[in-house]
Design a protein around this motif. Structure first.
Motif, PDB file in Angstrom:
ATOM      1  N   ASP A  25      -1.764  -3.403   8.805  1.00  0.00           N
ATOM      2  CA  ASP A  25      -2.992  -3.215   9.574  1.00  0.00           C
ATOM      3  C   ASP A  25      -2.813  -3.871  10.942  1.00  0.00           C
ATOM      4  N   GLU A  26      -2.736  -3.057  11.996  1.00  0.00           N
ATOM      5  CA  GLU A  26      -2.533  -3.553  13.358  1.00  0.00           C
ATOM      6  C   GLU A  26      -3.770  -3.234  14.184  1.00  0.00           C
ATOM      7  N   PRO A  27      -3.910  -3.880  15.354  1.00  0.00           N
ATOM      8  CA  PRO A  27      -5.161  -3.730  16.116  1.00  0.00           C
ATOM      9  C   PRO A  27      -5.511  -2.293  16.480  1.00  0.00           C
ATOM     10  N   HIS A  28      -4.558  -1.500  16.891  1.00  0.00           N
ATOM     11  CA  HIS A  28      -4.849  -0.167  17.406  1.00  0.00           C
ATOM     12  C   HIS A  28      -4.307   0.940  16.514  1.00  0.00           C
ATOM     13  N   LEU A  29      -3.605   0.618  15.459  1.00  0.00           N
ATOM     14  CA  LEU A  29      -3.047   1.660  14.604  1.00  0.00           C
ATOM     15  C   LEU A  29      -2.799   1.090  13.215  1.00  0.00           C
ATOM     16  N   VAL A  30      -2.535   2.011  12.303  1.00  0.00           N
ATOM     17  CA  VAL A  30      -2.138   1.663  10.939  1.00  0.00           C
ATOM     18  C   VAL A  30      -0.709   2.157  10.729  1.00  0.00           C
ATOM     19  N   ARG A  31       0.105   1.283  10.161  1.00  0.00           N
ATOM     20  CA  ARG A  31       1.508   1.600   9.918  1.00  0.00           C
ATOM     21  C   ARG A  31       1.748   1.661   8.417  1.00  0.00           C
ATOM     22  N   ILE A  32       2.376   2.760   8.000  1.00  0.00           N
ATOM     23  CA  ILE A  32       2.721   2.953   6.592  1.00  0.00           C
ATOM     24  C   ILE A  32       4.223   3.168   6.506  1.00  0.00           C
ATOM     25  N   ASP A  33       4.919   2.306   5.765  1.00  0.00           N
ATOM     26  CA  ASP A  33       6.364   2.417   5.551  1.00  0.00           C
ATOM     27  C   ASP A  33       6.626   2.879   4.125  1.00  0.00           C
ATOM     28  N   VAL A  34       7.515   3.848   3.968  1.00  0.00           N
ATOM     29  CA  VAL A  34       7.974   4.309   2.659  1.00  0.00           C
ATOM     30  C   VAL A  34       9.481   4.098   2.614  1.00  0.00           C
ATOM     31  N   GLU A  35       9.950   3.196   1.727  1.00  0.00           N
ATOM     32  CA  GLU A  35      11.358   2.812   1.675  1.00  0.00           C
ATOM     33  C   GLU A  35      11.925   3.121   0.293  1.00  0.00           C
ATOM     34  N   ASP A  36      13.213   3.456   0.277  1.00  0.00           N
ATOM     35  CA  ASP A  36      13.913   3.678  -0.991  1.00  0.00           C
ATOM     36  C   ASP A  36      15.285   3.024  -0.910  1.00  0.00           C
ATOM     37  N   ASP A  37      15.964   2.966  -2.054  1.00  0.00           N
ATOM     38  CA  ASP A  37      17.308   2.372  -2.109  1.00  0.00           C
ATOM     39  C   ASP A  37      18.370   3.447  -2.313  1.00  0.00           C
ATOM     40  N   GLY A  38      18.112   4.602  -1.761  1.00  0.00           N
ATOM     41  CA  GLY A  38      19.054   5.707  -1.871  1.00  0.00           C
ATOM     42  C   GLY A  38      20.139   5.648  -0.808  1.00  0.00           C
ATOM     43  N   LEU A  82      15.853  -2.269   5.765  1.00  0.00           N
ATOM     44  CA  LEU A  82      16.601  -3.522   5.775  1.00  0.00           C
ATOM     45  C   LEU A  82      16.568  -4.206   4.411  1.00  0.00           C
ATOM     46  N   GLY A  83      15.481  -4.022   3.663  1.00  0.00           N
ATOM     47  CA  GLY A  83      15.376  -4.694   2.380  1.00  0.00           C
ATOM     48  C   GLY A  83      16.054  -3.950   1.244  1.00  0.00           C
ATOM     49  N   LEU A  84      15.940  -2.600   1.227  1.00  0.00           N
ATOM     50  CA  LEU A  84      16.478  -1.815   0.117  1.00  0.00           C
ATOM     51  C   LEU A  84      17.783  -1.113   0.445  1.00  0.00           C
ATOM     52  N   GLY A  85      18.084  -0.947   1.713  1.00  0.00           N
ATOM     53  CA  GLY A  85      19.357  -0.348   2.103  1.00  0.00           C
ATOM     54  C   GLY A  85      19.344   1.156   2.206  1.00  0.00           C
ATOM     55  N   GLY A  86      18.252   1.785   1.813  1.00  0.00           N
ATOM     56  CA  GLY A  86      18.182   3.239   1.909  1.00  0.00           C
ATOM     57  C   GLY A  86      17.472   3.672   3.171  1.00  0.00           C
ATOM     58  N   ALA A  87      16.648   4.719   3.041  1.00  0.00           N
ATOM     59  CA  ALA A  87      15.903   5.236   4.189  1.00  0.00           C
ATOM     60  C   ALA A  87      14.533   4.590   4.251  1.00  0.00           C
ATOM     61  N   ARG A  88      14.018   4.466   5.474  1.00  0.00           N
ATOM     62  CA  ARG A  88      12.662   3.977   5.683  1.00  0.00           C
ATOM     63  C   ARG A  88      11.946   4.946   6.627  1.00  0.00           C
ATOM     64  N   PHE A  89      10.914   5.615   6.098  1.00  0.00           N
ATOM     65  CA  PHE A  89      10.084   6.502   6.895  1.00  0.00           C
ATOM     66  C   PHE A  89       8.818   5.740   7.283  1.00  0.00           C
ATOM     67  N   THR A  90       8.458   5.833   8.564  1.00  0.00           N
ATOM     68  CA  THR A  90       7.327   5.072   9.095  1.00  0.00           C
ATOM     69  C   THR A  90       6.301   6.026   9.681  1.00  0.00           C
ATOM     70  N   LEU A  91       5.059   5.913   9.217  1.00  0.00           N
ATOM     71  CA  LEU A  91       3.927   6.653   9.770  1.00  0.00           C
ATOM     72  C   LEU A  91       3.129   5.718  10.678  1.00  0.00           C
ATOM     73  N   LEU A  92       2.922   6.140  11.910  1.00  0.00           N
ATOM     74  CA  LEU A  92       2.094   5.396  12.868  1.00  0.00           C
ATOM     75  C   LEU A  92       0.860   6.235  13.150  1.00  0.00           C
ATOM     76  N   ILE A  93      -0.315   5.754  12.690  1.00  0.00           N
ATOM     77  CA  ILE A  93      -1.548   6.528  12.797  1.00  0.00           C
ATOM     78  C   ILE A  93      -2.515   5.744  13.674  1.00  0.00           C
ATOM     79  N   PRO A  94      -2.881   6.264  14.838  1.00  0.00           N
ATOM     80  CA  PRO A  94      -3.815   5.533  15.717  1.00  0.00           C
ATOM     81  C   PRO A  94      -5.222   5.507  15.121  1.00  0.00           C
ATOM     82  N   ARG A  95      -5.940   4.446  15.439  1.00  0.00           N
ATOM     83  CA  ARG A  95      -7.317   4.332  14.984  1.00  0.00           C
ATOM     84  C   ARG A  95      -8.225   5.178  15.882  1.00  0.00           C
TER      85      ARG A  95
END
Length: 535
Positions: free
Chosen positions: A451-464, A517-530
């Motif tokens: 939860d950030e001041p001007h947007l919401v960030r959602i990260d989806v990470e895997d160890d693939g 960085l934590g799982l070593g696979g891919a990390r997809f990031t959604l940046l959604i403005p408020r």
């Protein structure tokens, strides 16, 4: 679409413009210096042309024996050291020979040395008159006027006018007066009566003129005034050049500011169209080249909008039409399955039913992509409502956990996160990302909410295996597939990530992919403005 580096580009342009103006300033200063040298050279030639022409013209009429005696008289009269030099013995350059052939005078100063050819025959067999002296004084000019007056006294009136016309070509103003100027003093009149030369100061032009009575005649010879053509001092020239350059720079700056503003609007329109706002047009303000560019840009945007609209309508129509035959085939398969009990046939029918289900899912994906394909201002309007992101993430995890029992799906969030969004499409985007992570992950998939001041960030990470760096820009294209472990054998239709990208564009956000960085696979990031809550 990345924005063009407008500030840096125009900064480089202004630097280049400044350098260009400096070069123009230096060229102008050098040109001014060159012009001054040429004008000084022309003025020196005007000074020297009358006495040298008088001497060479008179020497040309004499025999070689008589020239020596006349040369001595000239030397005393003009205060110069005179000598005769054959042209063949003189060291002359190409331009000096050309000047002498034209009847000009070669001038060297410090000390002064003048050379002119005596017009007495062919150039190569001719003779040069050489005169040397320390500096100019009234003696040379008064001597010139006296020699010319004595020469005119030996000619009839018609010949005098013809000779003066020829000598005026040297640059000296020469005239015959029938009456003396009224402003002459009595001493000057007596000096003229005694056969002297009177020097007069022309006050308006700060230059000199000379009067001489032609012996045995009632006419007076007037020579001058000879204009110096003085120019402005070098300091004032530099100040004027700097002022001109400053005004020129200001004018160019104002013109470029106007062009830059119009180009910025064109860039903004191109960026909006690239983000899906195909209704964007450029305001055309004039008929110049930028106006014509704006008209061409608007025509291109209209054509692109028409083509994309037709394509979306065709995709929707085809997708809807596919549902009817798919439903018929599924009904027929179910009827055949009910009519037979043979295991082999039932296995084949089950495979056909699975393919039909896959085709039905593909049609659904295509319809979803088509609905989102027009951008935020086209297709189905988005109904923004408050969305609880944690609850949405839990629903996605609950829906996918039974399908991937070998994986651990968990949510990490420090607090409740809420924002204004279209809940169905946003959950579809998150579910596509989690499904993609489950498809390639080995043991676990993690959803993180920020939860950030001007947007919401959602990260989806895997160890693939992750996404190769060179392929990260292509995986959001429709039907894009990778050549390594993320292949069709892993499932999917190549539209899931494209739908995610469209959903984010419709919300004014973005989606990116990098390495976890934590799982070593891919990390997809959604940046959604408020967005502001509707009243």
């Amino acid at each position: 679409m990345p924005r063009m580096p407008r500030p840096g580009s125009f900064l480089r342009f202004y630097v280049l413009l400044g350098l260009t103006l400096c070069v123009v300033f230096l060229i102008s200063l050098g040109g001014r210096t060159f012009i001054e040298q040429v004008r000084q050279e022309a003025f020196r030639e005007e000074l020297a042309s009358l006495p040298m022409t008088l001497m060479t013209r008179q020497l040309a009429t004499l025999s070689p024996q008589a020239r020596a005696a006349r040369l001595d008289g000239f030397a005393r009269q003009f205060g110069m050291q005179l000598s005769l030099v054959p042209v063949s013995d003189a060291t002359l350059g190409y331009f000096e020979r050309a000047r002498l052939k034209r009847g000009g005078v070669i001038i060297e100063n410090n000390p002064w040395q003048l050379r002119q050819r005596i017009p007495d025959g062919p150039f190569e067999q001719g003779t040069l008159l050489s005169a040397s002296f320390l500096g100019w004084s009234e003696r040379q000019w008064q001597g010139s006027v006296a020699v010319l007056g004595e020469w005119l006294s030996q000619m009839p009136d018609t010949a005098r006018a013809e000779l003066l016309s020829e000598l005026r070509l040297t640059g000296w103003p020469l005239a015959l007066l029938s009456t003396l100027p009224e402003d002459l003093t009595e001493a000057q009149r007596q000096q003229l009566a005694r056969g002297g030369v009177v020097t007069r100061l022309v006050t308006e032009q700060l230059t000199l003129s000379f009067l001489y009575r032609i012996p045995g005649s009632d006419q007076w010879l007037k020579a001058g005034p000879l204009h110096r053509h003085d120019t402005l001092p070098i300091g004032l020239h530099v100040a004027l050049l700097i002022g001109v350059m400053a005004v020129l720079s200001l004018i160019i700056y104002l013109i470029m500011r106007s062009i830059e503003a119009r180009m910025a609007r064109l860039e903004q329109a191109a960026t909006r169209i690239a983000s899906g706002r195909l209704e964007t047009r450029v305001r055309v303000e004039s008929g110049d080249f930028l106006g014509r560019l704006g008209l061409a840009f608007n025509a291109m945007a209209s054509q692109v909008q028409t083509l994309l609209k037709g394509q979306q309508e065709m995709i929707r129509a085809v997708s809807h039409e596919l549902r009817t035959p798919v439903a018929r085939i599924r009904f027929a398969v179910q009827m055949v399955e009910d009519m037979t009990e043979e295991p082999a046939i039932r296995r084949q029918l089950q495979g056909i039913d699975a393919d039909i289900a896959e085709l039905d899912d593909l049609v659904d994906e295509i319809l979803t992509y088509a609905r989102l394909g027009g951008g935020p201002d086209h297709g189905d309007p988005l109904e923004m409502v408050p969305v609880d992101c944690c609850a949405m993430a839990h629903r996605v995890i609950d829906a996918l956990t039974p399908l991937h029992e070998s994986l651990t799906l968990r949510l990490e969030a420090d607090q409740e996160v809420e924002l204004m969004a279209e809940p169905r499409y946003l959950q579809r985007a998150l579910q596509n990302l989690v499904s993609n992570a489950c498809r390639y992950g080995r043991t676990q998939v993690v959803i993180r909410l920020w939860d950030e001041p001007h947007l919401v960030r959602i990260d989806v990470e895997d160890d693939g295996p992750g996404v190769p760096l060179e392929s990260r820009g292509d995986i959001f294209k429709p039907f894009a597939r990778l050549d390594d472990s993320r292949t069709r054998s892993s499932g999917g239709y190549g539209l899931g990530l494209s739908i995610v990208h469209k959903v984010m564009s419709s919300h004014g956000g973005s989606v990116t992919v990098d390495e976890s960085l934590g799982l070593g696979g891919a990390r997809f990031t959604l940046l959604i403005p408020r967005h502001e809550s509707p009243v």
